[in-house]
Design a protein around this motif. Structure first.
Motif, PDB file in Angstrom:
ATOM      1  N   SER A  28     -31.294  -9.215  -9.254  1.00  0.00           N
ATOM      2  CA  SER A  28     -30.961  -7.977 -10.188  1.00  0.00           C
ATOM      3  C   SER A  28     -30.116  -6.814  -9.932  1.00  0.00           C
ATOM      4  O   SER A  28     -28.791  -6.327 -10.312  1.00  0.00           O
ATOM      5  CB  SER A  28     -32.126  -7.581 -10.715  1.00  0.00           C
ATOM      6  OG  SER A  28     -32.957  -8.841 -11.235  1.00  0.00           O
ATOM      7  N   PHE A  29     -30.141  -7.204  -8.440  1.00  0.00           N
ATOM      8  CA  PHE A  29     -29.465  -5.755  -7.429  1.00  0.00           C
ATOM      9  C   PHE A  29     -28.662  -5.975  -6.532  1.00  0.00           C
ATOM     10  O   PHE A  29     -28.701  -5.763  -5.446  1.00  0.00           O
ATOM     11  CB  PHE A  29     -30.823  -4.082  -7.757  1.00  0.00           C
ATOM     12  CG  PHE A  29     -31.232  -3.755  -8.800  1.00  0.00           C
ATOM     13  CD1 PHE A  29     -30.614  -2.845  -9.092  1.00  0.00           C
ATOM     14  CD2 PHE A  29     -32.900  -4.518  -9.606  1.00  0.00           C
ATOM     15  CE1 PHE A  29     -30.898  -2.380 -10.286  1.00  0.00           C
ATOM     16  CE2 PHE A  29     -33.233  -3.838 -10.278  1.00  0.00           C
ATOM     17  CZ  PHE A  29     -32.711  -3.000 -10.910  1.00  0.00           C
ATOM     18  N   PHE A  30     -28.850  -7.380  -6.631  1.00  0.00           N
ATOM     19  CA  PHE A  30     -27.774  -7.857  -5.580  1.00  0.00           C
ATOM     20  C   PHE A  30     -26.516  -7.007  -5.165  1.00  0.00           C
ATOM     21  O   PHE A  30     -25.962  -6.374  -6.017  1.00  0.00           O
ATOM     22  CB  PHE A  30     -27.005  -9.596  -6.164  1.00  0.00           C
ATOM     23  CG  PHE A  30     -26.493  -9.936  -5.510  1.00  0.00           C
ATOM     24  CD1 PHE A  30     -26.402 -10.386  -3.949  1.00  0.00           C
ATOM     25  CD2 PHE A  30     -24.890 -10.468  -5.390  1.00  0.00           C
ATOM     26  CE1 PHE A  30     -26.150 -11.500  -2.992  1.00  0.00           C
ATOM     27  CE2 PHE A  30     -24.422 -11.153  -4.472  1.00  0.00           C
ATOM     28  CZ  PHE A  30     -24.263 -10.855  -3.489  1.00  0.00           C
ATOM     29  N   ASN A  31     -26.039  -6.769  -4.351  1.00  0.00           N
ATOM     30  CA  ASN A  31     -24.926  -6.322  -3.303  1.00  0.00           C
ATOM     31  C   ASN A  31     -24.660  -5.089  -4.371  1.00  0.00           C
ATOM     32  O   ASN A  31     -23.505  -5.128  -4.400  1.00  0.00           O
ATOM     33  CB  ASN A  31     -23.554  -7.525  -3.581  1.00  0.00           C
ATOM     34  CG  ASN A  31     -22.708  -6.625  -2.497  1.00  0.00           C
ATOM     35  OD1 ASN A  31     -23.014  -6.695  -1.246  1.00  0.00           O
ATOM     36  ND2 ASN A  31     -21.295  -7.107  -3.105  1.00  0.00           N
ATOM     37  N   THR A  32     -25.766  -4.652  -4.045  1.00  0.00           N
ATOM     38  CA  THR A  32     -25.969  -2.919  -4.445  1.00  0.00           C
ATOM     39  C   THR A  32     -25.265  -1.528  -3.590  1.00  0.00           C
ATOM     40  O   THR A  32     -25.813  -1.769  -2.100  1.00  0.00           O
ATOM     41  CB  THR A  32     -26.537  -2.188  -5.595  1.00  0.00           C
ATOM     42  OG1 THR A  32     -28.026  -2.091  -4.802  1.00  0.00           O
ATOM     43  CG2 THR A  32     -26.465  -3.153  -6.597  1.00  0.00           C
ATOM     44  N   HIS A  33     -25.253  -0.781  -3.628  1.00  0.00           N
ATOM     45  CA  HIS A  33     -25.174   0.689  -2.774  1.00  0.00           C
ATOM     46  C   HIS A  33     -26.172   1.424  -3.462  1.00  0.00           C
ATOM     47  O   HIS A  33     -26.282   2.132  -3.008  1.00  0.00           O
ATOM     48  CB  HIS A  33     -24.054   1.451  -2.641  1.00  0.00           C
ATOM     49  CG  HIS A  33     -22.435   0.381  -2.601  1.00  0.00           C
ATOM     50  ND1 HIS A  33     -21.366   0.981  -1.800  1.00  0.00           N
ATOM     51  CD2 HIS A  33     -22.904  -0.550  -1.798  1.00  0.00           C
ATOM     52  CE1 HIS A  33     -20.703   0.360  -1.188  1.00  0.00           C
ATOM     53  NE2 HIS A  33     -21.329  -1.065  -2.192  1.00  0.00           N
ATOM     54  N   SER A  56     -28.661  -5.482  -0.553  1.00  0.00           N
ATOM     55  CA  SER A  56     -28.447  -3.985  -1.263  1.00  0.00           C
ATOM     56  C   SER A  56     -28.687  -3.265   0.468  1.00  0.00           C
ATOM     57  O   SER A  56     -29.976  -2.436   1.433  1.00  0.00           O
ATOM     58  CB  SER A  56     -29.792  -3.118  -2.184  1.00  0.00           C
ATOM     59  OG  SER A  56     -29.078  -4.181  -3.314  1.00  0.00           O
ATOM     60  N   ARG A  57     -27.307  -3.080   0.838  1.00  0.00           N
ATOM     61  CA  ARG A  57     -27.884  -3.088   2.665  1.00  0.00           C
ATOM     62  C   ARG A  57     -28.481  -1.390   2.793  1.00  0.00           C
ATOM     63  O   ARG A  57     -27.681  -1.033   3.803  1.00  0.00           O
ATOM     64  CB  ARG A  57     -26.266  -3.061   3.171  1.00  0.00           C
ATOM     65  CG  ARG A  57     -26.332  -4.559   3.070  1.00  0.00           C
ATOM     66  CD  ARG A  57     -25.306  -4.774   3.565  1.00  0.00           C
ATOM     67  NE  ARG A  57     -25.240  -6.025   4.783  1.00  0.00           N
ATOM     68  CZ  ARG A  57     -25.018  -7.163   3.934  1.00  0.00           C
ATOM     69  NH1 ARG A  57     -24.205  -7.067   2.749  1.00  0.00           N
ATOM     70  NH2 ARG A  57     -24.978  -8.080   4.333  1.00  0.00           N
TER      71      ARG A  57
END
Length: 174
Positions: A28-33, A56-57
């Protein structure tokens, strides 16, 4: 929240999840900021799906609602800035799946809720800053998966709950 709902939304930096949301789907929130995720008071969230916040790094801290019963495979994997994870008091969590906090390089401590019965394969794999793992009083933990804390090179002491009957290979390998 549906599968891949906010996937790759790199301009998204904060979100407040409404109390009525019951599940967060796959990636759902893969690879967001995201730097901030909050759950409204009275949250009815029961599951955080596979790879939900994978990559989400920028997320640094997280409080998981008491209503959550499962955190699925890879949910917070590769969250390299995550320093703090808190489970709300009265947590109903029963399982921490495979690789949930793998590569959470900045995570320094974790308190596992009493109701958790299993820690999955590589649950805390490569968490080199992890210095403290605490199991709540009355822990129901019975199994620690393979490579669960492998690479947690700063972890110098741990008290394993009395009910643990299985510790997988390489569980504490550094």
């Amino acid at each position: 929240i549906g599968n891949s709902a906010f996937s790759d939304a790199t301009s998204l930096t904060s979100i407040s999840i409404p109390a009525g949301v019951t599940s967060i789907g796959y990636r759902s929130f893969f690879n967001t900021h995201l730097t901030s995720v909050t759950f409204e008071s009275g949250s009815k969230l029961t599951s955080i799906g596979e790879d939900a916040f994978l990559g989400s790094r920028f997320l640094t801290s997280l409080t998981i609602p008491a209503s959550v019963t499962i955190v699925d495979e890879g949910a917070f994997e590769d969250n390299t800035s995550l320093t703090s994870v808190t489970f709300e008091s009265g947590s109903k969590l029963t399982s921490i799946g495979d690789s949930v906090f793998a590569n959470a390089e900045s995570l320094t401590s974790i308190t596992i809720p009493a109701g958790v019965t299993s820690l999955g394969y590589a649950a805390f794999y490569y968490t080199p800053a992890l210095t403290s793992v605490t199991f709540e009083s009355g822990s129901k933990l019975t199994s620690i998966g393979e490579d669960a804390f492998s690479g947690a090179e700063s972890l110098t002491s741990i008290t394993i709950p009395a009910g643990v009957t299985s510790i997988g290979g390489g569980a504490f390998r550094t």
